[in-house]
Design a protein around this motif. Structure first.
Motif, PDB file in Angstrom:
ATOM      1  N   GLN A 142       0.561  -0.915  -0.312  1.00 50.14           N
ATOM      2  CA  GLN A 142      -0.123   0.194  -0.097  1.00 50.14           C
ATOM      3  C   GLN A 142       1.361   1.465   0.297  1.00 50.14           C
ATOM      4  O   GLN A 142       1.476   1.067   0.460  1.00 50.14           O
ATOM      5  N   SER A 143       0.484   2.576  -0.502  1.00 53.23           N
ATOM      6  CA  SER A 143       0.993   3.372  -0.493  1.00 53.23           C
ATOM      7  C   SER A 143       1.425   4.248   0.426  1.00 53.23           C
ATOM      8  O   SER A 143       2.537   4.269   0.668  1.00 53.23           O
ATOM      9  N   ASP A 144       0.263   4.266   1.811  1.00 51.73           N
ATOM     10  CA  ASP A 144       0.977   4.653   3.163  1.00 51.73           C
ATOM     11  C   ASP A 144       1.420   3.258   3.760  1.00 51.73           C
ATOM     12  O   ASP A 144       1.861   3.496   5.003  1.00 51.73           O
ATOM     13  N   ALA A 145       1.639   2.401   3.139  1.00 47.22           N
ATOM     14  CA  ALA A 145       2.858   1.242   4.063  1.00 47.22           C
ATOM     15  C   ALA A 145       4.040   1.785   4.618  1.00 47.22           C
ATOM     16  O   ALA A 145       4.912   2.481   3.955  1.00 47.22           O
ATOM     17  N   ALA A 146       4.240   0.490   5.346  1.00 51.22           N
ATOM     18  CA  ALA A 146       6.274   0.834   5.897  1.00 51.22           C
ATOM     19  C   ALA A 146       6.857   0.375   5.337  1.00 51.22           C
ATOM     20  O   ALA A 146       8.035   1.970   4.648  1.00 51.22           O
ATOM     21  N   LEU A 147       6.692  -0.266   4.050  1.00 52.25           N
ATOM     22  CA  LEU A 147       7.835  -0.679   2.463  1.00 52.25           C
ATOM     23  C   LEU A 147       6.236  -0.152   1.235  1.00 52.25           C
ATOM     24  O   LEU A 147       5.969  -1.764   1.383  1.00 52.25           O
ATOM     25  N   SER A 148       7.018   0.327   0.321  1.00 52.41           N
ATOM     26  CA  SER A 148       6.199   0.033  -0.915  1.00 52.41           C
ATOM     27  C   SER A 148       7.117   0.083  -2.056  1.00 52.41           C
ATOM     28  O   SER A 148       8.668   0.283  -1.903  1.00 52.41           O
ATOM     29  N   ARG A 149       6.647  -1.494  -2.842  1.00 49.51           N
ATOM     30  CA  ARG A 149       7.982  -1.168  -3.832  1.00 49.51           C
ATOM     31  C   ARG A 149       6.539  -1.429  -5.617  1.00 49.51           C
ATOM     32  O   ARG A 149       6.266  -1.612  -5.579  1.00 49.51           O
ATOM     33  N   ASP A 150       7.483  -1.066  -5.764  1.00 52.08           N
ATOM     34  CA  ASP A 150       6.734   0.073  -7.612  1.00 52.08           C
ATOM     35  C   ASP A 150       8.104  -0.088  -8.422  1.00 52.08           C
ATOM     36  O   ASP A 150       8.820  -0.433  -8.815  1.00 52.08           O
ATOM     37  N   ALA A 151       7.488  -0.515  -9.932  1.00 54.03           N
ATOM     38  CA  ALA A 151       7.989  -1.679 -10.765  1.00 54.03           C
ATOM     39  C   ALA A 151       6.921  -1.263 -12.492  1.00 54.03           C
ATOM     40  O   ALA A 151       5.870  -1.520 -12.421  1.00 54.03           O
ATOM     41  N   LYS A 152       7.876  -0.684 -13.593  1.00 57.07           N
ATOM     42  CA  LYS A 152       7.527  -0.434 -14.609  1.00 57.07           C
ATOM     43  C   LYS A 152       8.448  -1.110 -15.466  1.00 57.07           C
ATOM     44  O   LYS A 152       8.989  -0.737 -15.820  1.00 57.07           O
ATOM     45  N   ILE A 153       7.500  -2.077 -16.721  1.00 56.70           N
ATOM     46  CA  ILE A 153       8.188  -3.110 -16.963  1.00 56.70           C
ATOM     47  C   ILE A 153       8.042  -2.539 -18.377  1.00 56.70           C
ATOM     48  O   ILE A 153       6.601  -2.930 -19.314  1.00 56.70           O
ATOM     49  N   VAL A 154       8.924  -2.650 -19.426  1.00 58.08           N
ATOM     50  CA  VAL A 154       8.277  -2.976 -20.956  1.00 58.08           C
ATOM     51  C   VAL A 154       9.075  -4.104 -21.678  1.00 58.08           C
ATOM     52  O   VAL A 154      10.096  -4.086 -21.877  1.00 58.08           O
ATOM     53  N   PHE A 155       8.441  -4.662 -22.402  1.00 62.07           N
ATOM     54  CA  PHE A 155       8.504  -5.395 -23.547  1.00 62.07           C
ATOM     55  C   PHE A 155       9.046  -4.812 -24.475  1.00 62.07           C
ATOM     56  O   PHE A 155       8.125  -4.247 -25.032  1.00 62.07           O
ATOM     57  N   ALA A 156       9.842  -5.041 -25.377  1.00 65.70           N
ATOM     58  CA  ALA A 156       9.876  -5.146 -27.179  1.00 65.70           C
ATOM     59  C   ALA A 156      10.504  -6.483 -27.767  1.00 65.70           C
ATOM     60  O   ALA A 156      11.634  -6.837 -27.403  1.00 65.70           O
ATOM     61  N   GLY A 157       9.547  -6.606 -28.349  1.00 74.34           N
ATOM     62  CA  GLY A 157      10.127  -8.160 -28.731  1.00 74.34           C
ATOM     63  C   GLY A 157       9.536  -8.285 -30.423  1.00 74.34           C
ATOM     64  O   GLY A 157       8.997  -7.698 -30.955  1.00 74.34           O
TER      65      GLY A 157
END
Length: 298
Positions: A142-157
């Motif tokens: 959660q955005s207000d959690a003690a620890l938050s992890r975000d990722a943006k992943i792009v695939f091109a093939g």
């Protein structure tokens, strides 16, 4: 679709065990709408519930019955630019995962939004040439959690596909680019990590269909995907999968699947020193086709 999954832990040696065994059951609905002979729209809805003992480590370790649900929605539109020669498919999907217990929800809730497009050109030889581009935006915790992890992943093939009688094969190769952010507190450590990674990616699918009622498939893949454990945001996942389907009637069929995956976690700054884990899953799915436009699975 009942499915039993066991996940190992890349940090067992540190004593921060996150091993878990989960039993899932999901229900799915698939819809197809044909605007014309050259255009169709596919939509899918899947709801999954799990209630099994599991470990999840944030600043402390829990081991208890954990209840959470996952809902996935997907839609895709395909249009034949040149009849029986070239097709463009655009797709979008949304996944949300929610824990009932607050201790798990803070770091375990997930949200994943993805979009993508595939261009297909059919050569006179029967080979299909493919071009793929996809984008995924993942929030872990959660955005207000003690620890938050975000990722943006792009695939091109790019890839190719062909039917060889009762055999068919499909292969893609490309790159995965991921941008991740890890922020918050893990134990007594304050984390604020940003990073970018570019990795090769590939997948292969082979299917054997001796009849219209029976098929056996093999899949192998290597991709950058979201992390399964704290405090990482992404992983490089290698997976192999075997699947068999048998139709008993025109409306009713059964599918069996077995999967093994191995994840590699690169060091992500102060968030972790890296490691590896594995996942093993077996499952079964009962398929029911109402008509050419509506089907269910359970």
């Amino acid at each position: 679709s009942p499915q039993l999954v066991f996940r190992s832990n890349p940090r067992e040696a540190t004593g921060w065990a996150q091993n878990s065994t989960d039993l899932y059951h999901d229900l799915g609905l698939n819809l197809i709408y044909r605007w014309s002979e050259r255009m169709r729209v596919d939509a899918s809805e899947s709801f999954m519930l799990s209630d099994m003992p599991a470990d999840m480590d944030t600043s402390r370790t829990f081991h208890e019955f954990v209840t959470y649900w996952v809902n996935r929605v997907g839609v895709a539109g395909s249009y034949e630019i040149l009849p029986k020669r070239s097709t463009l498919t655009v797709r979008a999907g949304h996944m949300i995962k929610r824990y009932r217990e607050d201790e798990y929800a803070d770091s375990g809730d997930e949200r994943d939004i993805g979009v993508g497009a595939t261009a297909r050109y059919i050569m006179k030889s029967g080979w299909n040439l493919l071009g793929d581009l996809s984008y995924g935006d993942v929030e872990l915790g959660q955005s207000d959690a003690a620890l938050s992890r975000d990722a943006k992943i792009v695939f091109a093939g790019v890839g190719a596909q062909k039917i060889f009688g009762i055999w068919s094969a499909r292969m893609r190769v490309g790159i995965d680019r991921s941008d991740f952010n890890i922020s918050g507190t893990s134990g007594n450590t304050r984390l604020s990590v940003d990073g970018t990674s570019t990795k090769p990616a590939a997948d292969l699918e082979v299917k054997y269909s001796p009849s219209d009622m029976t098929s056996v498939g093999f899949k192998a893949a290597y991709h950058t995907v979201r992390s399964d454990i704290n405090p990482y945001a992404t992983q490089q996942r290698t997976s192999v999968q075997l699947e068999a389907r048998r139709a008993f009637t025109q409306s009713l069929g059964l599918g069996l699947v077995g999967l093994y995956g191995s994840g590699k976690y690169d060091a992500q700054g102060s968030a972790g020193n890296g490691g590896s884990d594995s996942v093993t899953a077996i499952g079964a799915t009962l398929y029911y086709t109402l008509n050419r436009n509506v089907s269910f699975d359970a």
